[in-house]
Design an enzyme around this catalytic site. Structure first.
Site, PDB file in Angstrom:
ATOM      1  N   GLU A 129       4.396  49.510  42.014  1.00  0.00           N
ATOM      2  CA  GLU A 129       5.063  50.232  43.175  1.00  0.00           C
ATOM      3  C   GLU A 129       6.264  49.386  43.722  1.00  0.00           C
ATOM      4  OE1 GLU A 129       2.077  52.938  45.578  1.00  0.00           O
ATOM      5  OE2 GLU A 129       2.386  51.005  46.799  1.00  0.00           O
ATOM      6  N   HIS A 154     -11.077  42.685  22.027  1.00  0.00           N
ATOM      7  CA  HIS A 154     -11.457  43.483  21.242  1.00  0.00           C
ATOM      8  C   HIS A 154     -11.128  45.143  21.401  1.00  0.00           C
ATOM      9  CE1 HIS A 154     -14.633  40.816  19.483  1.00  0.00           C
ATOM     10  NE2 HIS A 154     -14.695  40.235  20.808  1.00  0.00           N
ATOM     11  N   LYS A 200       3.420  62.530  48.159  1.00  0.00           N
ATOM     12  CA  LYS A 200       2.486  62.900  49.426  1.00  0.00           C
ATOM     13  C   LYS A 200       3.033  64.128  50.239  1.00  0.00           C
ATOM     14  CE  LYS A 200       1.300  58.031  50.727  1.00  0.00           C
ATOM     15  NZ  LYS A 200       1.384  57.040  51.544  1.00  0.00           N
TER      16      LYS A 200
END
Length: 452
Positions: A306, A327, A441
């Site tokens: 961000e 793994h 937003k």
């Protein structure tokens, strides 16, 4: 803090970028001249940060010196905890990840890790992601009278947090607990400002919910050292004064470093930006070798992505956890596209944990582990992965902590925040804004307003 260049007075974290260097890993590494060039550019950023510290224009650099807000948060938490079995934290993005990161250093979200002292505290729960089913199950499955709710939003207008708050308040009312709302909830949001709507504060004021002021100069991903991150840490029993002391150590190193190469965050930022520009590194991986740093890796992802992903700049941030991701992701790191730089964070673990029985190890065909502790195994793995990555010519650095406690965690958090800020300056982007997030937003609110 120490770097691979010169030790300073606070050896809480030891950083080595040897595995980023051309001399250690070949053509995928950076040469000394390129690194020196970026370090020279970082000097301006350091001078700016020092001036911001002196002039108090960047509150992040001074927050670790404050104590009044800690006292206030401790008192609020004590009141909220009275009679509580659980405390639920609502807050998304930086309003959730910082608290989770600090709470996890005290074992939050790690089964059977609670100490006797922690068992006497209310359980800590986080709901940072908005999900209708999950919230419905929380509100129908918990004893609302014995549950407390912390509502965190800097602006007070975060859609997710407001939705959670309104739904929860409605559920409390439906349960016949409306008169108890002031004792069941706590808000954290900015003070009222003329001409600015703050939905969360309006809710809290109307319902008599106590509210702590969110720091107006520190928000989101950088708020981990404010009451936003410290209150959940307190709820889990973390020594938050030690957290701030560790952060102060790093700021002191910033002000004392004779050159950028002597300041670990500047050295890290210069090296990573140099790798991205000169060696086409497109992704940065943070891989801690400790369960209690798992959420730290997630916190880093938001911080880095961000802050730096703007105007075509930045690199993809990837969280990993050792040894488990040896793994699952290591194959890509070792043999995939040469576009990754890995940071391995290690906590000293030799001699820690259960000891492996020699006879049983022999029976299992694992005599090499006989007599070792589990911590010895993790230590060997965390050393081996670095050696393997370097042998494969993959850029890798290490950050080593002698112990994981409040002080070292505070130092680690401040290290990465300053490293990110300096990287932003080197890339020519503002590390503090988030225009893409703000656009999403706005569009979310517009779609909700137009539904039906």
């Amino acid at each position: 803090m120490t770097t691979d260049t010169q030790a300073t007075a606070t050896p809480v974290i030891r950083q080595s970028i040897n595995g980023f260097r051309e001399g250690a890993i070949g053509a995928s590494g950076i040469d000394s001249g390129t690194l020196s060039g970026y370090l020279a550019k970082a000097d301006r950023a350091i001078q700016d940060l020092r001036e911001a510290y002196r002039s108090r224009t960047l509150p992040l650099l001074r927050i670790a010196e404050d104590t009044a807000d800690i006292d206030e948060a401790e008192a609020a938490l004590e009141r909220l905890s009275a009679g509580a079995e659980s405390i639920v934290f609502f807050g998304t993005g930086g309003s959730g990840l910082g608290g989770q990161t600090l709470a996890q250093t005290a074992g939050w979200s790690i089964p059977f890790s609670a100490s006797d002292a922690q068992r006497k505290r209310p359980r800590v729960r986080f709901y940072d992601n908005l999900d209708g089913q999950s919230l419905a199950e929380l509100l129908s499955g918990t004893d609302l009278a014995a549950t407390r709710f912390v509502l965190t939003s800097k602006s007070g207008g975060t859609t997710e947090t407001l939705a959670q708050a309104i739904a929860t308040i409605s559920a409390v009312k439906s349960a016949g607990l409306e008169s108890r709302i002031p004792g069941l909830f706590l808000g954290i949001t900015e003070p009222s400002k003329p001409g600015t709507q703050n939905g969360l504060r309006s809710l809290c004021e109307r319902l008599g919910i106590p509210t702590l002021d969110h720091h107006t100069g520190i928000g989101g991903r950088f708020s981990v050292l404010t009451n936003v991150g410290l209150l959940p840490a307190m709820a889990r029993g973390v020594d938050v004064r030690a957290v701030r002391a560790g952060a102060r150590d790093v700021v002191a190193a910033l002000n004392a470093a004779p050159s950028p190469a002597d300041f670990a965050p500047a050295l890290g930022a210069a090296a990573i930006v140099a790798l991205s520009k000169a060696r086409s590194v497109r992704s940065v991986v943070v891989m801690p070798y400790a369960d209690r740093l798992g959420k730290f890796a997630d916190w880093f992802v938001q911080l880095w992505a961000e802050s730096l992903g703007k105007s075509g700049e930045g690199t993809v941030a990837v969280p990993a956890l050792g040894p488990v991701d040896q793994h699952s992701q290591l194959q890509l790191f070792m043999d995939g596209p040469r576009e990754l730089a890995i940071t391995v964070v290690r906590v000293a673990s030799e001699g820690v944990g259960p000891k492996i029985d020699a006879e049983l190890a022999e029976t299992a065909g694992a005599a090499y582990m006989a007599g070792a502790t589990i911590g010895d195994v993790v230590h060997a793995q965390s050393q081996a992965i670095v050696a393997a990555l370097m042998k494969a010519g993959r850029p890798v650095r290490t950050l080593d902590l002698a112990t994981l406690d409040g002080r070292s965690m505070g130092a680690l958090l401040m290290h990465f925040m300053l490293e990110t800020i300096i990287a932003g300056r080197l890339l020519g982007v503002d590390p503090f804004d988030q225009p893409g997030v703000e656009l999403a937003k706005v569009l979310t609110r517009e779609r909700l307003a137009q539904r039906g």
